[in-house]
Design an enzyme around this catalytic site. Structure first.
Site, PDB file in Angstrom:
ATOM      1  CE  LYS A 178      -2.011   2.481   3.217  1.00  0.00           C
ATOM      2  NZ  LYS A 178      -1.936   3.793   2.522  1.00  0.00           N
ATOM      3  N   GLY A 231       7.124   5.132   7.898  1.00  0.00           N
ATOM      4  CA  GLY A 231       6.181   6.231   8.111  1.00  0.00           C
ATOM      5  C   GLY A 231       6.409   6.854   9.470  1.00  0.00           C
ATOM      6  CB  SER A 232       4.282   9.055  11.459  1.00  0.00           C
ATOM      7  OG  SER A 232       3.130   8.251  11.566  1.00  0.00           O
ATOM      8  CB  THR A 233       7.259   7.754  15.745  1.00  0.00           C
ATOM      9  OG1 THR A 233       8.562   7.835  15.151  1.00  0.00           O
ATOM     10  CG2 THR A 233       7.380   7.065  17.094  1.00  0.00           C
ATOM     11  CD  GLU A 253      13.822   1.162   8.654  1.00  0.00           C
ATOM     12  OE1 GLU A 253      14.443   2.146   9.101  1.00  0.00           O
ATOM     13  OE2 GLU A 253      14.226  -0.005   8.808  1.00  0.00           O
ATOM     14  CD  GLU A 389       9.552  13.168  11.548  1.00  0.00           C
ATOM     15  OE1 GLU A 389       8.458  12.618  11.752  1.00  0.00           O
ATOM     16  OE2 GLU A 389      10.453  12.654  10.857  1.00  0.00           O
TER      17      GLU A 389
HETATM   18  P1  NAD Z   1       2.216   8.034   8.085  1.00  0.00           P
HETATM   19  O1  NAD Z   1       2.644   7.212   9.241  1.00  0.00           O
HETATM   20  O2  NAD Z   1       1.069   8.952   8.272  1.00  0.00           O
HETATM   21  O3  NAD Z   1       1.791   7.078   6.874  1.00  0.00           O
HETATM   22  C1  NAD Z   1       2.689   6.149   6.306  1.00  0.00           C
HETATM   23  C2  NAD Z   1       1.890   5.045   5.641  1.00  0.00           C
HETATM   24  O4  NAD Z   1       1.225   4.291   6.644  1.00  0.00           O
HETATM   25  C3  NAD Z   1       0.792   5.544   4.705  1.00  0.00           C
HETATM   26  O5  NAD Z   1       0.713   4.641   3.624  1.00  0.00           O
HETATM   27  C4  NAD Z   1      -0.452   5.460   5.572  1.00  0.00           C
HETATM   28  O6  NAD Z   1      -1.640   5.317   4.840  1.00  0.00           O
HETATM   29  C5  NAD Z   1      -0.167   4.223   6.395  1.00  0.00           C
HETATM   30  N1  NAD Z   1      -0.798   4.138   7.707  1.00  0.00           N
HETATM   31  C6  NAD Z   1      -1.071   5.154   8.574  1.00  0.00           C
HETATM   32  N2  NAD Z   1      -1.615   4.649   9.702  1.00  0.00           N
HETATM   33  C7  NAD Z   1      -1.674   3.306   9.552  1.00  0.00           C
HETATM   34  C8  NAD Z   1      -2.129   2.238  10.374  1.00  0.00           C
HETATM   35  N3  NAD Z   1      -2.628   2.451  11.591  1.00  0.00           N
HETATM   36  N4  NAD Z   1      -2.045   0.982   9.909  1.00  0.00           N
HETATM   37  C9  NAD Z   1      -1.511   0.743   8.682  1.00  0.00           C
HETATM   38  N5  NAD Z   1      -1.094   1.708   7.854  1.00  0.00           N
HETATM   39  C10 NAD Z   1      -1.149   2.974   8.292  1.00  0.00           C
HETATM   40  O7  NAD Z   1       3.515   8.768   7.566  1.00  0.00           O
HETATM   41  P2  NAD Z   1       3.621   9.849   6.403  1.00  0.00           P
HETATM   42  O8  NAD Z   1       3.054  11.124   6.927  1.00  0.00           O
HETATM   43  O9  NAD Z   1       3.119   9.263   5.138  1.00  0.00           O
HETATM   44  O10 NAD Z   1       5.213   9.980   6.246  1.00  0.00           O
HETATM   45  C11 NAD Z   1       6.007  10.844   6.977  1.00  0.00           C
HETATM   46  C12 NAD Z   1       6.701  10.111   8.099  1.00  0.00           C
HETATM   47  O11 NAD Z   1       7.474   9.042   7.586  1.00  0.00           O
HETATM   48  C13 NAD Z   1       7.676  10.987   8.864  1.00  0.00           C
HETATM   49  O12 NAD Z   1       7.525  10.727  10.232  1.00  0.00           O
HETATM   50  C14 NAD Z   1       9.037  10.494   8.391  1.00  0.00           C
HETATM   51  O13 NAD Z   1      10.101  10.692   9.285  1.00  0.00           O
HETATM   52  C15 NAD Z   1       8.760   9.049   8.192  1.00  0.00           C
HETATM   53  N6  NAD Z   1       9.748   8.450   7.293  1.00  0.00           N
HETATM   54  C16 NAD Z   1      10.674   7.593   7.818  1.00  0.00           C
HETATM   55  C17 NAD Z   1      11.649   7.031   6.994  1.00  0.00           C
HETATM   56  C18 NAD Z   1      12.680   6.064   7.532  1.00  0.00           C
HETATM   57  O14 NAD Z   1      13.322   5.402   6.731  1.00  0.00           O
HETATM   58  N7  NAD Z   1      12.865   5.973   8.835  1.00  0.00           N
HETATM   59  C19 NAD Z   1      11.655   7.344   5.633  1.00  0.00           C
HETATM   60  C20 NAD Z   1      10.701   8.231   5.143  1.00  0.00           C
HETATM   61  C21 NAD Z   1       9.738   8.773   5.980  1.00  0.00           C
END
Ligand code: NAD
Length: 485
Positions: A178, A231-233, A253, A389
């Site tokens: 996804k 994605g996000s923490t 990550e 962040e």
């Molecule tokens: P996000 O966590 O909102 O979403 C990431 C993905 O997870 C999206 O596809 C979203 O639809 C999905 N998602 C959200 N909640 C979910 C749940 N409960 N169950 C399953 N899927 C879920 O993050 P974002 O706003 O898209 O991205 C930005 C974040 O990503 C920042 O915190 C950034 O630091 C982090 N990031 C980390 C790395 C790394 O390698 N550590 C790399 C890039 C981005």
């Protein structure tokens, strides 16, 4: 192959492009113009279940496909990504707001590199043997896990999507993937590329939708045995809470608040050039950006003045214009969040040295989401601005008097993704590298990426490592076989 974005994107399930079963869609907005330019499936449990069914059906054949045949198909995907560079780059830019030159030079080339790297990597992947002299010999089989889930964010859309999918497929798994609902376009185009490359039906299934309606179903389904998430923490915590009691393998990550530590004895010009990039590249929306700049006191004023002067020259503009160094931030929601963080910094007593405001462009981009590169000083390590962040074009400056204080400030964070160290004293640099609590350290450079190295964070920045053998080990289950001699 004609890769264009239709009015309605489709899911890629069982080898075919399908409308969401319940017929629900979400608007997809170009952040540079604020306009809805297509719709994406708002998939739910029904779509994910169909994808899981297709993946389970495809697994017996794909997991026993020879490594050479897997290599050929994955390498073909890499070639087709390269051959369709222009279409993919423009789709990425229209979806994400990043400058077109950045999509063309970094995002899309890295997506093909990911496939090429793991296509060849799996041909060289070997396992261990443990010899107990005259008693027994053990050998380890590393077998594909089954059906795995890959969930990715919006900041480096195709780059990070393929960084998960490529090793999962190379290792012989079938995948439910996804992409972020904010940037789905290049993942949709990848569906066409996979069909063209001859990837068998059901081996990769791309389901579009939100974390709530679609991602959470992937995470909680019993037949999905491993979750690779970037994605996000916040979302990482939610995912871990569901997946850990089901004993799924997890690679998380997550976010960062990375220190960029600058000593007086650094290579000044190189440091200045690179710090500009590590602060503002991709509008500061890279998890590895150095958003906390720590500067040795003796050079603080000099650094501040020159950094402001250089950042002032970063042209923020239409992402399609080659002269734009900075494009739009990814969405209205994120734009409002970044502006709210800047307001908070002011309330906390921060002084805005540069930027701090939205930019209103004219013409095509008059309704886009643009923010000035922003530099803030005067805030200590324990204010929210230096703890949370922001993930935008916003950095803070803090000074330190000695190495001990630099380390204290660097480690004063619940995150631990990356750190950058600027000094010509290599002994000092190595000492600090060993002590900073981050998974990725750059000495006198930033964002040089060797795909073989372990990639991931300490503390709240995640669990597990991606890259190289780590990724192939994650996507396989080790099994020890012991033979008595
Ligand atoms: P996000 O966590 O909102 O979403 C990431 C993905 O997870 C999206 O596809 C979203 O639809 C999905 N998602 C959200 N909640 C979910 C749940 N409960 N169950 C399953 N899927 C879920 O993050 P974002 O706003 O898209 O991205 C930005 C974040 O990503 C920042 O915190 C950034 O630091 C982090 N990031 C980390 C790395 C790394 O390698 N550590 C790399 C890039 C981005």
């Amino acid at each position: 192959m004609n890769l264009s974005i239709p009015a309605k994107l489709a899911n890629y399930i069982g080898g075919s492009l399908q409308a969401p079963i319940d017929g629900n869609y979400l608007d997809n907005i170009n952040p540079a113009t604020g306009e809805v330019y297509c719709q994406i499936p708002d998939s739910n449990t029904k779509d994910v279940l169909e994808a899981i069914g297709a993946a389970k059906a495809a697994f017996p054949l794909w997991s026993t496909t020879t490594l050479e045949d897997r290599f050929k198909i994955l390498n073909k995907i890499a070639e087709l990504i390269d051959a369709n560079m222009d279409a993919l780059a423009i789709a990425e830019t229209n979806d994400n707001g990043k400058p077109l030159w950045l999509s063309s030079r970094v995002d899309i080339p890295r997506a093909s590199a990911n496939f090429r790297f793991f296509a060849t990597g799996i041909m060289h992947f070997s396992t261990e043997a443990h010899n107990m002299e005259d008693k027994a010999i053990n050998y380890t089989l590393r077998q594909p896990i089954g059906v795995v889930g890959c969930i990715s964010p919006w900041n480096l859309p195709l780059y990070l999507f393929t960084w998960k999918i490529a090793p999962a497929l190379a290792a012989g798994n079938c995948v439910i993937a996804k992409p972020s609902e904010v940037t789905p376009a290049t993942a949709y185009l990848l569906s066409h590329i996979c069909r063209e490359a001859g990837l068998p039906a059901g081996v990769l299934n791309i389901v579009h939708g939100t974390g709530q309606n679609c991602g959470s179903v992937i995470v909680s389904h019993k037949d999905i045995k491993a979750i690779s998430f970037t994605g996000s923490t916040r979302a990482g915590k939610e995912i871990a809470a569901v997946a850990a009691p089901m004993f799924k393998k997890m690679s998380l990550e997550l976010g960062g608040k990375n220190p960029n530590i600058i000593f007086a004895d650094c290579d000044w010009d190189k440091m200045m050039r690179t710090t500009l990039q590590s602060s503002f590249s991709n509008q500061g929306q890279i998890c590895l950006c150095g958003s906390r700049i720590l500067i040795e006191e003796s050079i603080y004023e000099k650094f501040k003045n020159e950094f402001i002067a250089r950042a002032k020259k970063l042209t923020v503009g239409d992402p399609l214009d080659d002269n734009s160094k900075q494009g739009a931030v990814v969405s209205k929601l994120h734009y409002e969040k970044i502006l709210a963080c800047i307001e908070l910094a002011k309330q906390e007593g921060g002084k805005i040295l540069l930027g701090g405001k939205a930019i209103q462009l004219t013409g095509r981009c008059e309704n886009g989401y643009f923010i000035e590169p922003t530099i803030i000083e005067g805030l200590g390590p324990d204010c929210r601005t230096n703890i949370e962040e922001i993930f935008g074009p916003v950095v803070t400056l803090q000074s330190f008097v000695n190495e001990e204080e630099a380390l204290m400030l660097a480690n004063y964070s619940d995150y631990g993704l990356s750190a950058t160290i600027w000094t010509q004293d290599i002994t000092k640099a190595n000492r600090i590298a060993a002590t900073v609590q981050s998974g990725i350290i750059w000495i006198n450079c930033w964002l040089i990426r060797d795909l073989r190295t372990p990639f991931g964070g300490f503390k709240n920045s995640g669990v597990g490592r991606e890259g190289g053998w780590d990724a192939l080990r994650f996507f396989t289950e080790p099994k020890n076989v012991c033979i008595e001699l």
